[in-house]
Scaffold this motif. Structure first.
Motif, PDB file in Angstrom:
ATOM      1  N   LEU A  42       0.799  -1.030   0.035  1.00  0.00           N
ATOM      2  CA  LEU A  42      -0.011   0.000  -0.062  1.00  0.00           C
ATOM      3  C   LEU A  42       1.156   1.389  -0.200  1.00  0.00           C
ATOM      4  CD1 LEU A  42      -2.715   1.510   0.215  1.00  0.00           C
ATOM      5  CD2 LEU A  42      -2.353   1.164   2.679  1.00  0.00           C
ATOM      6  N   THR A  43       1.885   1.171   0.902  1.00  0.00           N
ATOM      7  CA  THR A  43       2.851   2.362   0.830  1.00  0.00           C
ATOM      8  C   THR A  43       3.349   2.601  -0.343  1.00  0.00           C
ATOM      9  OG1 THR A  43       3.297   1.694   3.103  1.00  0.00           O
ATOM     10  CG2 THR A  43       4.940   3.386   2.142  1.00  0.00           C
ATOM     11  N   TYR A  44       3.869   1.660  -1.075  1.00  0.00           N
ATOM     12  CA  TYR A  44       4.599   1.815  -2.507  1.00  0.00           C
ATOM     13  C   TYR A  44       3.301   2.309  -3.530  1.00  0.00           C
ATOM     14  CZ  TYR A  44       6.491   0.419  -7.093  1.00  0.00           C
ATOM     15  OH  TYR A  44       6.764   0.419  -8.200  1.00  0.00           O
ATOM     16  N   LYS A  45       2.228   1.779  -3.466  1.00  0.00           N
ATOM     17  CA  LYS A  45       1.331   2.571  -4.302  1.00  0.00           C
ATOM     18  C   LYS A  45       1.127   3.814  -4.073  1.00  0.00           C
ATOM     19  CE  LYS A  45      -3.210   1.541  -6.363  1.00  0.00           C
ATOM     20  NZ  LYS A  45      -4.251   0.443  -6.632  1.00  0.00           N
ATOM     21  N   ALA A  46       0.989   4.248  -2.711  1.00  0.00           N
ATOM     22  CA  ALA A  46       0.583   5.701  -2.391  1.00  0.00           C
ATOM     23  C   ALA A  46       1.645   6.469  -2.645  1.00  0.00           C
ATOM     24  CB  ALA A  46       0.419   5.690  -0.843  1.00  0.00           C
ATOM     25  N   ILE A  47       3.074   6.120  -2.434  1.00  0.00           N
ATOM     26  CA  ILE A  47       4.015   6.976  -2.943  1.00  0.00           C
ATOM     27  C   ILE A  47       4.066   7.334  -4.507  1.00  0.00           C
ATOM     28  CG2 ILE A  47       6.619   7.160  -3.151  1.00  0.00           C
ATOM     29  CD1 ILE A  47       6.706   5.709  -0.616  1.00  0.00           C
ATOM     30  N   SER A  48       3.746   6.056  -5.110  1.00  0.00           N
ATOM     31  CA  SER A  48       3.785   6.048  -6.731  1.00  0.00           C
ATOM     32  C   SER A  48       2.924   7.248  -7.196  1.00  0.00           C
ATOM     33  CB  SER A  48       3.639   4.955  -7.377  1.00  0.00           C
ATOM     34  OG  SER A  48       4.462   3.722  -6.812  1.00  0.00           O
ATOM     35  N   LYS A  49       1.630   7.313  -6.516  1.00  0.00           N
ATOM     36  CA  LYS A  49       0.609   8.059  -6.723  1.00  0.00           C
ATOM     37  C   LYS A  49       0.740   9.546  -6.239  1.00  0.00           C
ATOM     38  CE  LYS A  49      -3.124   5.153  -7.610  1.00  0.00           C
ATOM     39  NZ  LYS A  49      -3.808   5.667  -8.922  1.00  0.00           N
ATOM     40  N   GLY A  50       1.767   9.828  -5.536  1.00  0.00           N
ATOM     41  CA  GLY A  50       2.079  11.013  -4.874  1.00  0.00           C
ATOM     42  C   GLY A  50       0.999  11.528  -3.600  1.00  0.00           C
ATOM     43  N   ALA A  51       0.363  10.207  -3.128  1.00  0.00           N
ATOM     44  CA  ALA A  51      -0.508  10.574  -2.046  1.00  0.00           C
ATOM     45  C   ALA A  51       0.096  11.084  -0.862  1.00  0.00           C
ATOM     46  CB  ALA A  51      -1.352   9.411  -1.775  1.00  0.00           C
ATOM     47  N   CYS A  52      -0.746  11.698  -0.178  1.00  0.00           N
ATOM     48  CA  CYS A  52      -0.106  12.373   1.270  1.00  0.00           C
ATOM     49  C   CYS A  52      -0.265  11.397   2.344  1.00  0.00           C
ATOM     50  CB  CYS A  52      -0.991  13.710   1.836  1.00  0.00           C
ATOM     51  SG  CYS A  52      -0.777  14.034   3.156  1.00  0.00           S
ATOM     52  N   LEU A  53       0.636  10.690   2.846  1.00  0.00           N
ATOM     53  CA  LEU A  53       0.642   9.787   3.661  1.00  0.00           C
ATOM     54  C   LEU A  53      -0.030  10.199   5.087  1.00  0.00           C
ATOM     55  CD1 LEU A  53       4.219   8.121   2.915  1.00  0.00           C
ATOM     56  CD2 LEU A  53       2.071   7.860   1.592  1.00  0.00           C
ATOM     57  N   GLU A  54      -0.008  11.317   5.097  1.00  0.00           N
ATOM     58  CA  GLU A  54      -0.817  11.997   6.559  1.00  0.00           C
ATOM     59  C   GLU A  54      -2.220  11.555   6.461  1.00  0.00           C
ATOM     60  OE1 GLU A  54       0.581  13.014   9.518  1.00  0.00           O
ATOM     61  OE2 GLU A  54       2.429  12.077   8.755  1.00  0.00           O
ATOM     62  N   SER A  55      -2.899  11.668   5.152  1.00  0.00           N
ATOM     63  CA  SER A  55      -4.133  11.442   4.855  1.00  0.00           C
ATOM     64  C   SER A  55      -4.963  10.356   5.066  1.00  0.00           C
ATOM     65  CB  SER A  55      -4.182  12.368   3.702  1.00  0.00           C
ATOM     66  OG  SER A  55      -5.782  12.085   3.219  1.00  0.00           O
ATOM     67  N   GLU A  56      -5.788   9.969   5.976  1.00  0.00           N
ATOM     68  CA  GLU A  56      -6.027   8.689   5.801  1.00  0.00           C
ATOM     69  C   GLU A  56      -7.234   8.451   4.875  1.00  0.00           C
ATOM     70  OE1 GLU A  56      -7.182   6.387   9.695  1.00  0.00           O
ATOM     71  OE2 GLU A  56      -9.152   7.033   9.397  1.00  0.00           O
ATOM     72  N   GLY A  57      -7.915   9.801   4.612  1.00  0.00           N
ATOM     73  CA  GLY A  57      -9.025   9.563   3.404  1.00  0.00           C
ATOM     74  C   GLY A  57      -8.264   9.170   2.053  1.00  0.00           C
ATOM     75  N   GLU A  58      -7.161   9.485   1.703  1.00  0.00           N
ATOM     76  CA  GLU A  58      -6.406   9.603   0.554  1.00  0.00           C
ATOM     77  C   GLU A  58      -5.959   8.145   0.520  1.00  0.00           C
ATOM     78  OE1 GLU A  58      -3.362  12.077  -1.289  1.00  0.00           O
ATOM     79  OE2 GLU A  58      -4.141  13.675  -0.166  1.00  0.00           O
ATOM     80  N   LEU A  59      -5.308   7.793   1.689  1.00  0.00           N
ATOM     81  CA  LEU A  59      -4.925   6.219   1.808  1.00  0.00           C
ATOM     82  C   LEU A  59      -6.098   5.284   1.571  1.00  0.00           C
ATOM     83  CD1 LEU A  59      -2.142   6.732   4.724  1.00  0.00           C
ATOM     84  CD2 LEU A  59      -1.836   6.234   2.150  1.00  0.00           C
ATOM     85  N   MET A  60      -6.998   5.561   2.102  1.00  0.00           N
ATOM     86  CA  MET A  60      -8.262   4.627   2.159  1.00  0.00           C
ATOM     87  C   MET A  60      -8.555   4.538   0.592  1.00  0.00           C
ATOM     88  SD  MET A  60      -8.712   2.873   4.935  1.00  0.00           S
ATOM     89  CE  MET A  60      -9.925   2.059   4.539  1.00  0.00           C
ATOM     90  N   GLU A  61      -8.923   5.675   0.091  1.00  0.00           N
ATOM     91  CA  GLU A  61      -9.393   5.802  -1.255  1.00  0.00           C
ATOM     92  C   GLU A  61      -8.461   4.545  -2.344  1.00  0.00           C
ATOM     93  OE1 GLU A  61     -10.006   8.949  -4.630  1.00  0.00           O
ATOM     94  OE2 GLU A  61     -10.327   9.665  -2.686  1.00  0.00           O
ATOM     95  N   ILE A  62      -7.126   4.769  -1.915  1.00  0.00           N
ATOM     96  CA  ILE A  62      -6.384   3.821  -2.777  1.00  0.00           C
ATOM     97  C   ILE A  62      -6.539   2.554  -2.363  1.00  0.00           C
ATOM     98  CG2 ILE A  62      -3.984   3.386  -3.137  1.00  0.00           C
ATOM     99  CD1 ILE A  62      -3.089   6.519  -2.644  1.00  0.00           C
TER     100      ILE A  62
END
Ligand code: CDP
Ligand code: CDP
Length: 224
Positions: A42-62
């Motif tokens: 999940l972390t790899y995908k979030a970084i690849s998408k440029g997501a904010c790792l502080e944002s639970e909402g963004e992480l959950m969407e991913i």
């Protein structure tokens, strides 16, 4: 037929969890689940998408649009992220240094735990992580908490990196491992801690074989 039980292996970074869990699973013909690999994917995908790792909402969407599969492979577990093999990418330093921030979020953990419990539904599973004995499989018949000094753990990771041809610096590794342990142990949701009923094994002076033998001993006691 022997009862197919659940074995939970927890402990800090580089204590030897995945190495021994995989061998124990092979010996018993059980499935092996590396839950750290799921948080890493999940972390790899979030970084690849440029997501904010502080944002639970963004992480959950991913995460809600992410499939993570764990398959047995010749040299370790193969991790498929939306069907693509990311087994090497999820071990990159950038992922390692960010994963504990992703794993702090309550909603992320809730979803991961649900998926992990589904993997373990039929029993016959060896699962390693930080919260397996405390939250994911609280009824596991065998619970183990693996420990080793931070120096020894960093040294082992360093040797492993060199063998794999990855860049590695012992002092940096020691700092990174200590920092990750601190975040994992101090987070509010499901922190790293020994589960009640878990057997603590300090592996600082033990070989992989000795640790495997101890866990097999505990397991055979339970399955008779
Ligand atoms: O193999 P290593 O010890 O470096 O770590 P890992 O098992 O791959 O786990 C990576 C990170 O995922 C940990 O440092 C935790 O932040 C998180 N994790 C977790 O929070 N809960 C789990 N059950 C497994 C991993
Ligand atoms: O899964 P975890 O992060 O707890 O650790 P690991 O990746 O299984 O182990 C880290 C390194 O330590 C690997 O290279 C293992 O081969 C090594 N190891 C060891 O030398 N002696 C042990 N008793 C256990 C692990």
């Amino acid at each position: 037929m022997m009862k197919r039980i659940s074995i939970a292996i927890d402990g800090p970074a580089a204590a030897g969890k995945s190495t021994v869990a995989k061998i124990v699973a092979e010996k018993l013909s059980y499935i092996y689940i590396d839950t750290g690999a799921m948080y890493r994917a999940l972390t790899y995908k979030a970084i690849s998408k440029g997501a904010c790792l502080e944002s639970e909402g963004e992480l959950m969407e991913i995460l809600s649009a992410t499939e993570i599969e764990l398959l047995p492979g010749e040299s370790g577990q193969i991790v498929l992220l939306d069907g693509q093999d990311v087994s090497t990418e999820i071990r990159m330093e950038q992922v390692t240094n960010s994963v504990s921030f992703v794993a702090r979020h309550e909603a992320v953990r809730k979803e991961m735990v649900k998926r992990q419990q589904r993997f373990a539904e039929k029993g016959g599973v060896v699962m390693d992580g930080r919260d397996i004995g405390t939250h994911v499989l609280p009824d596991a018949e065998v619970k183990v908490f693996l420990l080793a000094s931070v120096e020894k753990r960093a040294q082992r990771r360093h040797t492993e990196n060199i063998q794999k041809g990855f860049p590695s610096n012992l002092d940096t590794l020691m700092e990174d491992i200590a920092r990750r342990d601190k975040i994992d142990s101090e987070r509010e949701v499901a922190p790293l801690k020994k589960a009640s009923g878990a057997i603590e094994i300090d592996t600082t002076l033990l070989s992989i074989q000795q640790v495997v033998d101890k866990i097999m001993g505990l397991t055979l006691e339970r399955i008779g």
